[in-house]
Enzyme design. Structure first.
Site, PDB file in Angstrom:
ATOM      1  N   LYS A 259      21.337 -46.941 -18.594  1.00  0.00           N
ATOM      2  CA  LYS A 259      21.596 -46.908 -20.036  1.00  0.00           C
ATOM      3  C   LYS A 259      22.888 -46.181 -20.344  1.00  0.00           C
ATOM      4  CE  LYS A 259      17.369 -47.212 -22.687  1.00  0.00           C
ATOM      5  NZ  LYS A 259      16.514 -46.560 -23.671  1.00  0.00           N
ATOM      6  N   ARG A 260      23.264 -45.283 -19.462  1.00  0.00           N
ATOM      7  CA  ARG A 260      24.463 -44.481 -19.728  1.00  0.00           C
ATOM      8  C   ARG A 260      25.760 -45.225 -19.405  1.00  0.00           C
ATOM      9  NH1 ARG A 260      20.648 -41.224 -18.006  1.00  0.00           N
ATOM     10  NH2 ARG A 260      21.161 -41.635 -15.843  1.00  0.00           N
TER      11      ARG A 260
END
Ligand code: GLU
Ligand code: ZN
Length: 491
Positions: A259-260
């Site tokens: 997600k990062r």
């Protein structure tokens, strides 16, 4: 087989990411392929992490992508509501039934006690999961716990057998009983967990197929056991869905796309002006293929051809370059009028055009489409390329990186010479513009085309990367072209 019911059931935490979209797409495609039902459910029982913003973004994203749902938020359906935060009564009721029927039990173990026993098990080389201590508490022990004011969690009693299922993607999978210990369904504060609410809703919503990421593989045996218990207590129709676990998506350095990672955020694609068709086309290739090396297709074509059994279990590699190239193919495939429609909101949000463009502005835009259609990979690049045509001479700026092209000596001499010949030109069209510039700069001054036209390009469009020069000058018009050259000369 049109009783197929699949679901896309994200939790509304943070920005939607591409892994999620891939899952939604595969479920959607399977529903459309089978003439089944695509259920959209919001798993928002974790009040600490879920947000209303994220919920709205999810709906907005699915709409933008064109992954229309048959049942779910805002449209309802026979199993409404589809937001789990509105279904808490149901979970409380099912939890009580699981307890009463002996499929679940209260567990009073504190975190420290669990931790100690886990360490001990590890030291003795035993599997470290929950040891079943509270399964059979005597009345006396129960009484003692109750008097200490400890609030129990509700734990599911696993049947103690090994679990085997035919995964639609991965084939036969087996989990040994000792690796799937009794697990928590309801927290001590009464909050139901994902482990409970996800299978309960699958049962109640009569889900037949679960297609989801491989990261959820370890919860599958627990859920299969819970579906059986739910059947036993009469929750739902007793369907155990079939499972297909979609392969991991790997990013840079062979690590799972997280997600990062900036390229995992859906809003990045939308902001940069990917077409939904392009992004979905690329995401479809993460674990699936149309066959015959066909890499360009619409999601409708995907739906027609989609078979779960053709999903490849091996990790898929996320390649932003390829994603961008496919998007560029999609941009080229649009009619110029359609490309103009897609571009318009991007031009207005970046203030290149006003909210309500004038007829002249739209006319100029229509003429400029053919200049960029083959040259851009995203709509955002189109905005950058066309800015020079629409900004006023006051707002016009030369990209600082490209400035030397017009300020160095050779640049200046090109601009002076070009300005002189263009001044004399009456017939302001691309052919004439090209003819006089070539005669003057290439023949008379004996310059290399790159040097000659590079300076002019930067002066007129503000950038080295622009639509073709002569066409750009034509669209810009004589007065503005000359004004830009003069401005560059005095910068
Ligand atoms: N809410 C879960 C998630 O977003 C759904 C997982 C599933 O498909 O079962 O991870
Ligand atoms: Zn316990």
């Amino acid at each position: 087989m049109n009783n197929v019911r699949v679901r896309f059931c994200p939790s509304p935490t943070g920005d939607p990411h591409v892994g999620m979209v891939r899952t939604a797409l595969f479920n959607w495609a399977y529903a459309r392929h089978t003439g089944g039902t695509f259920v959209f459910r919001i798993e928002d029982t974790d009040t600490a992490r879920d947000s209303e913003d994220s919920y709205r973004m999810l709906l907005d994203s699915l709409r933008w992508l064109g992954l229309n749902w048959d049942e779910g938020p805002e449209i309802g359906g026979p199993f409404a509501p589809y937001r789990q935060s509105e279904r808490l009564e149901i979970y409380r009721d099912v939890a009580a039934k699981l307890l009463a029927s002996g499929h679940a039990y209260y567990c009073y173990c504190s975190q420290e006690e669990l931790e100690q026993r886990r360490e001990k098990a590890q030291a003795e080389n035993r599997t470290p999961g929950y040891d079943g201590k509270c399964r059979n508490l005597t009345d006396e022990e129960l009484g003692q716990f109750k008097s200490t004011n400890r609030e129990p969690v509700l734990r599911f009693k696993m049947p103690g057998s090994d679990f085997t299922w035919m995964d639609l993607v991965r084939g036969e999978l087996t989990f040994a009983a000792e690796h799937v210990p009794d697990y928590v369904l309801v927290r001590a504060n009464g909050d139901p967990l994902y482990t409970l609410v996800n299978p309960v809703d699958d049962a109640l919503m009569e889900i037949t197929h679960v297609l989801r990421g491989e990261d959820l593989l370890s919860s599958t045996p627990r859920q299969i056991a819970l579906y059986a218990a739910l059947k036993d207590i009469g929750v739902g129709k007793g369907i155990t869905p079939e499972f297909g676990h979609l392969p991991y998506v790997m990013g840079e350095g062979n690590k799972k796309l997280s997600k990062r990672d900036p390229e995992s955020s859906l809003s990045m694609y939308r902001n940069e002006g990917f077409l939904p068709e392009g992004l979905l086309n690329y995401l479809a290739l993460l674990g699936w293929s149309m066959g015959e090396d066909q890499e360009f297709f619409s999601i409708e074509q995907m739906a027609t051809a989609f078979e779960i059994t053709r999903v490849n279990p091996n990790p898929a590699r996320f390649d932003l370059k390829k994603c961008t190239a496919i998007n560029a193919d999609w941009i080229r495939s649009l009619s110029p009028a359609e490309l103009q429609n897609r571009l318009l909101p991007y031009l207005t949000t970046s203030a290149v055009l006003p909210e309500k463009p004038t007829v002249q502005q739209l006319d100029l835009l229509a003429k400029s489409i053919e200049l960029i259609q083959e040259r851009i990979e995203t709509l955002g690049q189109g905005v950058k390329m066309l800015r020079f045509l629409f900004v006023s001479d006051d707002e016009f700026e030369i990209d600082p990186d490209d400035k030397p092209a017009v300020t160095d000596e050779s640049g200046r001499s090109v601009l002076v010479a070009a300005s002189n010949v263009l001044e004399e030109l009456d017939d302001w069209n691309r052919t004439e513009i090209e003819a006089v510039l070539r005669a003057e700069l290439i023949e008379t001054m004996a310059l290399k085309p790159k040097n000659a036209f590079g300076a002019l390009r930067v002066a007129a469009t503000g950038r080295r990367v622009s639509p073709p020069l002569f066409e750009s000058l034509e669209l810009l018009g004589k007065t503005r072209s000359l004004a830009r050259i003069t401005a560059a000369l005095s910068s």
